[in-house]
Every structure is written in C-alpha cells, then in structure tokens.
Design an enzyme around this catalytic site. Structure first.
Site, short mmCIF file in Angstrom:
data_model
loop_
_atom_site.label_atom_id
_atom_site.label_comp_id
_atom_site.label_asym_id
_atom_site.label_seq_id
_atom_site.Cartn_x
_atom_site.Cartn_y
_atom_site.Cartn_z
CE LYS A 133 5.95 -13.49 -1.64
NZ LYS A 133 6.60 -12.66 -2.41
CB SER A 210 7.40 -9.30 -1.69
OG SER A 210 7.63 -10.46 -2.37
CB SER A 235 9.85 -10.91 -3.16
OG SER A 235 10.07 -9.44 -3.25
#
Length: 552
Positions: A133, A210, A235
């Site tokens: 990520k 997220s 997230s």
C-alpha cells in the site's frame, strides 16, 4: 481541477500503464466488455494468462507458500502469474500506483537458484508475491499517500518496519497499491490516481478504503493477499468487507508503525494498525502472527514487545458465548445486512453456541464525536496544507466529514477532555463485556451497507468504534449469501433518526443495485488477545461457511 494538476495526474497514471509489458495489455474491446458487471471474470476470459497461471493465482497465500517450500511451485512462475493477473486487474479496476514486474521476476529467479542449491527457504513467506500500500515507506520508492504534492518527493531511504518484516520473511514486492487522497475515506479515489473500482460492480461501487487498492487487487486475484493493509478507522476492514474477503485489524499497540507515512505523525490518541486482507482464515493467521511477533525487529519502539500466546491461539471453550450487536443505534444497517446477522445467529445456535443480544454501553454518536475530534486535533491543518501545496481540493467525502463533525483545532483543555472521554469509553466497554457473564467475542455489522457507492459519505461507526477502543476485529465473508429484492425489500415505513447519516443510508438502499455485492460480518475480540480472536473466528468460520450450511 487545474491544468497543472491534470497534467501531473496524467503523468502519474501513464507511468503505471507504461510499466505493463505489451504481452499483458488488454485489447480495448475486451476491457470495454468488463466495464460493467463482475470484473473478476476478466482474468480467465482475457486470454492473457495460461491455464497453469490461472491455477496458480487461484491458490491462497498459505497454499502458495507451502507449495514453494515443497518445490511444487517455482517462485518465478508464481511471480509471473500474479504480475500478469495484477496487470489485467489494474487496467479494469485501477488499483496500482507503481508496477515493477521485471525486477520482481528477476528476484524470484534468484530465489529459485538459491533454493535449488541450498534447499534453504528465505523465510516463512519464501517467494510470496506481495504488493505494498502507498502508505508504507519502501526503500528506493516514493510514497505519495495520494497527495499530488508528494508525487515527486525523494524516494524512501529505508523500509518501514512492517515492510522489513515481510521482506525478511522472504516476500518479494512487485507493486504499490492505491489509497484515497488524505487516507481518511472508506473509498479509494484521488485527483492524482483516479478511482479504484469494486470488482463485483465497478460501474456503481468503490473498492472501499483506505486500503482499497489492496482489496480490489486481492479480490481480482492479482495478489495472493495483502499482508500490509492499514487501518485507523476501517481501512483494512471496509475493503475486506466490500470485496468479500477476510481482513483483520490487530490491536494497534502490538503492531510496529515506524516508516508509515502520515501528514500528522504526532497524533497518538488513536493509532493506526497494520493487518491482512486475504482469502482465508489460514492466510489471516499466517500474516497476523508474523506482524505481531515481528521476529527480526524484537525491540521495535512503536509496539509492545512481541509475543504470541500459543495457548490462546489454539484453545477456547468448547461452546462459545457471543454477543450479537445488530445496531449501534446511530445508523441501522440495510435489510440484507440484518438478515445476514440473523443467519449467523441461527447457524451458531444450531451448532450449540450461546448468542446474547448486545448493545454498546454508551451513546455511539457521542463516541464518534470524540473519535473524529481525536483524528484531527489540529483541525486537519497538515492535511489541508498538503492539498493546497498540490493545488488540490478535498475529495467530496472528506470535505463532508470535516463539515459534519465540525473539525477544528483543539485547545489543550479540549484535547484532554476527549482523551479522558476515550478512557471512559474503554472502561465502560470493558465493564459491559465482563458484566454479563463475559463473551468470547462480539459479532456486529461490517458496515450499515454491503458496498459503498461512488462518493457516498457512509457511516464509519461500525469500524471506528473499535479503533477508538483499540479492540482487534476481523471481517469474515458469509459465503454464498445473495442479496435479493424478495428477501431484502426496502423498509418503506422506516423513520430515520435525526443524525446526519441515518436518513441518507436508508434512502440510498435499493436491493436491485446491491444484489451484486458480497456479504460479510465483523467479529470483535478483547484488546491484546488477538490470538484468541483468531481462534474463535476459525470456529465461527467453520460453522457459518460450512459447505452444507443453508442460507436463510
């Protein structure tokens, strides 16, 4: 969007597409065919992967690690298969910010050579492909956090702690994944990288956030799993939920945080956690154990000393006692979410487990006000400054939350008050957990809906509650569950509450729109007892997802 920002976004997105080798480029007519409907089927239908590669990508991460260790798979062939699948996935759901397949395949070949010569594994994740990520520092690569102004900043000179843990374990990185502008959205969209789409219905739904790039990529079988998704408000869990996957937010205090990029790194009232998004409980256990023991970083300063309680991880009561929380009394879940929870209740009771209705011991709206105040103690000054520096406006959902929760700088006395409130919520919840005979876990909704439409400001309360309290929680798919109009009609007589979220959540529901979406539910355990939560969740998974288990 200004011309300068448009040009920067175009350059950034083109750079990713240009990194895809020509052999993996989707023909325009094939890509158009899968722009609506279930995009996951494009991987086998594209004709760009061999039969052997399709077989490889359909294995879970723990299966791949075992086959690599046994010599049944080669690291290079596994890497090539997932790079091919990731390339196709990105062209359909837009889930990558960086792609470096040649480098990764070369590293995998070197690992194969070493293994052939020494018969020694590089570590417990020997040769496992992994995408990271865009919030973790990776040595030699730029972390943008989806801020336009960070696109051209210097590359990181060291791995984040958790990236180092994965690298030390033998994982090989091949890509970086998308996250939303500011990181504070349960969908993944930014002016810099565009919108990450939901594989089940890309035309209508987002991938969650997220860690939306992680969720979409794993759901598309473009990566075996995401070992390093992050979560400060949902997230990890929202992308797992909206993509029909398993996901876990471990106790934040047990997970290293050095090298996690952030516009406001000094905020420690509610701490970010790192955990997996994956296809099975076996995968989830493998990654969480590695993160919580971080064996090559025994004295990592941002986490408590590593431990793994094997007794808690392997034993529990023969029959569980579970609290079932159907609503937080702020936003009632959509009809299929409630039906799914009732199905879970029925299956667990039929298996002999005790299910007790549970209600939070405090007002969850008031708890949310404290949560959002603690997220943005400076009034989001650092975040807004970065947006201004890049010529960006806040994405609509972020702007909505700032306004709805009246985000403003806190005086020291106000900060103390909210920190004291947080401590009070933790004490009240612990007393409630123990006061009714104690629970092995609490089951509750993943979210008030089964998927997030583009730019819809959904209620975070079913995930942020556990960040505020720092209770570990797991998302689990309810496999085979289908949303339909007959079983899940809209409640015409519903009277919404007066808060800013309940009416919008009720009004947007249409079973015909949501019928494509997977269903999950959330399992919550005690702080620091992550091993026990994993064990309990394996028991629950074995009951609710048994192959012969009927659906209500």
């Amino acid at each position: 969007m200004s011309e300068e920002l448009q040009a920067k976004a175009k350059r950034a997105q083109k750079r990713v597409l240009d990194s895809i080798p020509s052999r993996w480029i989707l023909p325009a007519n094939v890509k158009a065919k899968f722009s609506k409907g279930d995009a996951r089927s494009i991987i086998p239908a594209s004709g760009l992967l061999t039969t052997a590669q399709i077989d490889i990508i359909n294995h879970d991460a723990s299966d791949i690690v075992q086959k690599l260790a046994e010599g049944k798979f080669k690291a290079a062939e596994v890497m090539e298969a997932f790079c091919a699948s990731a390339a196709v996935a990105h062209q359909v759901v837009n889930c990558l910010v960086e792609f470096f397949p040649d480098e990764a395949i070369s590293q995998a070949r070197q690992l194969d050579e070493q293994f052939s010569e020494t018969k020694t594994l590089a570590g417990p994740l020997h040769g496992l492909p992994m995408a990271i990520k865009d919030t973790h520092d990776v040595k030699g690569r730029t972390t943008t956090w989806a801020f336009a102004t960070w696109l051209d900043r210097p590359a990181a000179d060291a791995d984040s702690s958790t990236v180092k843990v994965m690298r030390d374990a033998g994982a090989i990185f091949f890509a970086r994944t998308t996250m939303p502008q500011t990181g504070m959205a349960l969908e993944t969209v930014s002016p810099l990288w565009g919108r990450t789409l939901n594989p089940f219905n890309p035309a209508v739904f987002g991938a969650g956030g997220s860690s939306g790039g992680d969720g979409a990529l794993v759901a598309m079988r473009g990566s075996p799993a995401s070992g390093l998704s992050t979560d400060i408000g949902g997230s990890i869990r929202a992308p797992a939920a909206f993509n029909g996957l398993y996901g876990m937010r471990p106790t934040a205090e047990r997970v290293p945080r050095t090298g996690l990029a952030s516009p406001a790194g000094g905020n420690v009232s509610i701490k970010v956690s790192t955990g997996p998004v994956c296809h099975s409980m076996q995968d989830l256990r493998m990654f969480v154990k590695l993160l919580l023991t971080h064996p090559t970083l025994p004295y990592e300063p941002t986490a408590c000393l590593p431990f793994w309680d094997e007794i808690a991880a392997s034993k529990s009561r023969p029959k569980l006692r579970i609290g079932l929380m159907l609503t937080d009394d702020v936003v009632d879940p959509h009809p299929p979410v409630l039906r799914a929870l009732e199905e879970v209740r029925a299956k667990l009771r039929a298996a002999g487990h005790t299910i007790v209705d549970f209600r939070p011991p405090f007002d969850c709206w008031e708890a949310a006000l404290t949560t959002w105040a603690l997220y943005f103690q400076t009034g989001a000054a650092e975040t807004l400054a970065l947006l201004e520096a890049g010529g960006e406006k806040p994405i609509p959902v972020f702007a909505h939350y700032l306004k709805t929760f009246d985000i403003k700088p806190l005086a020291v006395t106000e900060l103390f008050r909210h920190n004291a409130a947080q401590a009070g919520y933790k004490a009240a919840f612990q007393q409630s957990w123990d006061g009714d005979g104690s629970y092995d876990c609490i089951i509750c909704p993943s979210a008030p809906l089964a998927g997030s439409p583009h730019d819809f400001p959904l209620w975070w309360g079913y995930t942020t509650l556990w960040n505020l309290l720092d209770y570990p929680s797991i998302m689990m798919p309810l496999k085979g569950f289908k949303i339909n109009s007959q079983r899940d009609p809209k409640t015409a007589a519903y009277s919404p509450r007066s808060n800013p979220f309940d009416r919008a959540n009720w009004e947007i529901y249409d079973p015909e729109v949501w019928k494509t979406q997977p269903m999950t539910f959330q399992i919550v355990g005690r702080p620091y007892h992550d091993e026990a939560l994993i064990n309990v969740s394996e028991v629950i998974d074995g009951v609710v997802n048994a192959t012969n288990a009927p659906h209500l």
